[in-house]
Design an enzyme around this catalytic site. Structure first.
Site, PDB file in Angstrom:
ATOM      1  N   LYS A  83       4.247   4.509   7.089  1.00 47.95           N
ATOM      2  CA  LYS A  83       4.511   4.510   5.642  1.00 47.95           C
ATOM      3  C   LYS A  83       4.106   5.870   5.087  1.00 47.95           C
ATOM      4  CE  LYS A  83       3.823   0.852   2.227  1.00 47.95           C
ATOM      5  NZ  LYS A  83       2.834  -0.140   1.801  1.00 47.95           N
TER       6      LYS A  83
HETATM    7  C1  E4P Z   1       3.862  -2.202  -0.857  1.00 50.66           C
HETATM    8  O1  E4P Z   1       4.025  -1.949   0.304  1.00 50.66           O
HETATM    9  C2  E4P Z   1       2.575  -2.118  -1.543  1.00 50.66           C
HETATM   10  O2  E4P Z   1       1.571  -2.357  -0.592  1.00 50.66           O
HETATM   11  C3  E4P Z   1       2.364  -3.157  -2.623  1.00 50.66           C
HETATM   12  O3  E4P Z   1       3.452  -4.033  -2.742  1.00 50.66           O
HETATM   13  C4  E4P Z   1       1.827  -2.627  -3.896  1.00 50.66           C
HETATM   14  O4  E4P Z   1       1.662  -3.680  -4.804  1.00 50.66           O
HETATM   15  P1  E4P Z   1       0.703  -3.607  -6.088  1.00 50.66           P
HETATM   16  O5  E4P Z   1       1.438  -2.942  -7.184  1.00 50.66           O
HETATM   17  O6  E4P Z   1       0.422  -5.056  -6.396  1.00 50.66           O
HETATM   18  O7  E4P Z   1      -0.535  -2.853  -5.665  1.00 50.66           O
END
Ligand code: E4P
Length: 221
Positions: A83
């Site tokens: 990522k």
């Molecule tokens: C995606 O891969 C992220 O880890 C995640 O969905 C972020 O979500 P949040 O806005 O609840 O932190």
């Protein structure tokens, strides 16, 4: 639509994986930090529990650091997706890693332009954060619709991974649009399992069965 769990919590991962619900996992540095302990051990363990794609995020912000971290993360398992953030260096790393056969998830996508560029760079997944857009008064799900429409005209091979999901209605809307993947916090997946009429119905079935069989301990199914 594939379902990923958005967590580094091993107990939740095992729980939903045992129900056969999980196609993959997404993590990020905040989710790793929430669990504490040694993040490397947790990352390795997740890649063993889950057969599908496991997104593990780099923390370097420049290209060479992202490349080094991405390659090290990939050593944790063949199911690791690296990522990277939606930055110029992130896209450069996305292109290089993808060309070397290492799948990439470009995260922190907040516009269709960013989604388009990440797809051009060879991302396997793009992660638009819909909840964070809703939080600032923009309609996160409209972004998913727009990206879906744009991608439908081309052959990028990039999957739309709907991220930052806050509640079960987000999941229904993403499924209606035809998003490829949703990544869900464990609490949202728990809510999706429940319906009050299911509980009432089961309680009634069990009460009736107990009336029928009371006083006869020999009746067993
Ligand atoms: C995606 O891969 C992220 O880890 C995640 O969905 C972020 O979500 P949040 O806005 O609840 O932190």
């Amino acid at each position: 639509m594939k379902i990923f769990l958005d967590t580094a919590n091993l107990e939740s991962i095992r729980k939903f994986n045992d129900m056969g619900l999980l196609d993959g996992i997404t993590t990020n540095p905040s989710l790793m930090s929430k669990e504490g302990g040694n993040p490397k051990d947790a990352m390795k363990e997740i890649t063993k529990i889950i057969k599908g794609d496991v997104s593990l995020e780099v923390v370097s912000t420049e290209y060479s650091g992202m490349m080094e971290e991405g390659k090290r993360l990939r050593e944790y398992g063949n199911n690791v997706v690296v990522k990277v953030p939606m930055t110029p260096d992130g896209l450069k790393a996305c292109k290089s890693l993808s060309s070397e056969g290492i799948p990439v998830n470009v995260t922190l996508i907040f516009s269709s332009n960013q989604a388009l560029l990440a797809a051009k760079s060879g991302a396997k997944y793009i992660s638009p954060f819909i909840g964070r857009l809703d939080d600032i008064g923009q309609d996160g799900m409209s972004l998913i619709k727009e990206i879906k429409e744009i991608f439908s005209h081309y052959d990028f091979g990039t999957q739309i991974l709907v991220a930052s999901i806050r509640h079960p209605l987000h999941v229904i809307d993403a499924a209606k649009i035809g998003a490829d993947v949703v990544t869900l916090p464990p609490a949202v997946l728990d809510k999706m399992l429940e319906h009050p009429l299911t509980k009432i119905g089961l309680d009634n079935f069990l009460a009736d069965w107990s009336k029928l069989t009371s006083g006869n301990a020999d009746i067993k199914i």
